[in-house]
Scaffold this motif. Sequence first.
Motif, PDB file in Angstrom:
ATOM      1  N   VAL A  53     -31.578 -36.454  -1.307  1.00  0.00           N
ATOM      2  CA  VAL A  53     -31.184 -35.623  -0.174  1.00  0.00           C
ATOM      3  C   VAL A  53     -29.766 -35.984   0.275  1.00  0.00           C
ATOM      4  O   VAL A  53     -28.940 -35.109   0.558  1.00  0.00           O
ATOM      5  N   GLY A  54     -29.473 -37.283   0.323  1.00  0.00           N
ATOM      6  CA  GLY A  54     -28.135 -37.728   0.704  1.00  0.00           C
ATOM      7  C   GLY A  54     -27.062 -37.227  -0.246  1.00  0.00           C
ATOM      8  O   GLY A  54     -25.951 -36.879   0.182  1.00  0.00           O
ATOM      9  N   ALA A  55     -27.399 -37.173  -1.548  1.00  0.00           N
ATOM     10  CA  ALA A  55     -26.429 -36.721  -2.549  1.00  0.00           C
ATOM     11  C   ALA A  55     -26.051 -35.259  -2.372  1.00  0.00           C
ATOM     12  O   ALA A  55     -24.997 -34.822  -2.858  1.00  0.00           O
ATOM     13  N   ASP A  56     -26.890 -34.491  -1.675  1.00  0.00           N
ATOM     14  CA  ASP A  56     -26.578 -33.083  -1.426  1.00  0.00           C
ATOM     15  C   ASP A  56     -25.509 -32.912  -0.353  1.00  0.00           C
ATOM     16  O   ASP A  56     -24.945 -31.826  -0.209  1.00  0.00           O
ATOM     17  N   HIS A  57     -25.227 -33.973   0.400  1.00  0.00           N
ATOM     18  CA  HIS A  57     -24.328 -33.846   1.555  1.00  0.00           C
ATOM     19  C   HIS A  57     -23.104 -34.755   1.502  1.00  0.00           C
ATOM     20  O   HIS A  57     -22.034 -34.360   1.958  1.00  0.00           O
ATOM     21  N   VAL A  58     -23.261 -35.959   0.974  1.00  0.00           N
ATOM     22  CA  VAL A  58     -22.139 -36.904   0.938  1.00  0.00           C
ATOM     23  C   VAL A  58     -22.002 -37.503  -0.453  1.00  0.00           C
ATOM     24  O   VAL A  58     -22.949 -37.488  -1.250  1.00  0.00           O
ATOM     25  N   GLY A  59     -20.818 -38.065  -0.733  1.00  0.00           N
ATOM     26  CA  GLY A  59     -20.556 -38.669  -2.022  1.00  0.00           C
ATOM     27  C   GLY A  59     -21.261 -40.006  -2.198  1.00  0.00           C
ATOM     28  O   GLY A  59     -21.789 -40.594  -1.243  1.00  0.00           O
TER      29      GLY A  59
END
Length: 299
Positions: free
Chosen positions: A28-34
């Motif tokens: 989920v984090g990879a969908d928003h930040v690097g």
Amino acid sequence: MQQHQLKGSLMLFFCALIWGLAFVAQSVGADHVGAFTFNGLRSLIGAVFLIPCVAFFDRLAGRPFSIWGTDNKTEQQDLITGGIVCGIVLTIASTLQQIGIGHTTVGKAGFITTLYIVIVPLFGLIVHKTVTKLQWLSVFIAAVGMYFICITENFSVNYGDMIILACACFFALHIITIERFSVLVDGVRMSLLQFAVCGILSLPAIFFYEMPSWEALDQAWLPILYAGIMSCGIAYTLQILGQKYVNVILASIILSMESVFSVFAGWLLLGEQLSLREIGGCVLVFAAILLAQMPPKQQ
């Protein structure tokens, strides 16, 4: 004795559960930040969280809190060296994992990452350690499993899976590095230092390469917080405490369950599906992981 082993096994079980769920948070984090933003922030959160943990363990031991835990200069130097080296390797491993998980499923990422258990014996050859026949067999089975997971029926290779495989190699190197220094220093303190190093090393890339927007951080703050507190802070502490009561072979088998939990978490929380071919590959990889933990026959 059995009561202590049960307590330790439960700690390791919940550790594996937390790590398995962390793959969802990372996805989920990879969908928003690097990758550097996610790992840098979660590492710094994990380091801060471990400070009161160190203070708690010092209190249990009946000694005053100290960031070093000793006045011995040699031990302090070992702690600094171990923390820096482990932190550098962890930065590479976790960054590769975070990049790769953005290009593959949570379930496959969990199984491929856990291959570090199979890779560790192979790295041991470099320092002239013996690799048993069972370990060689586990490597072969894992290779077949990886073929079914990563190579599609038209023989194309999934980019994300290959990045995760590279990450597994660096996690194997991380395990070997920890083994080298953990006998010399306090494990929780070294973990605190390695997370601090990982966070600091990620900062330049965050500011000069990724520069996440406030909107992106607002979308990713919960996965980052989970990965920082639960995965880095709590799970690591459970691992340290649990392994005091459980032998290393049983501990490795229980911890490798993170790969199974990652599949269920991906299916339950993200609706991810694996093909029969990929499921077969995961079964082979998990069998290889278990086989790699079996003790050699006594002569």
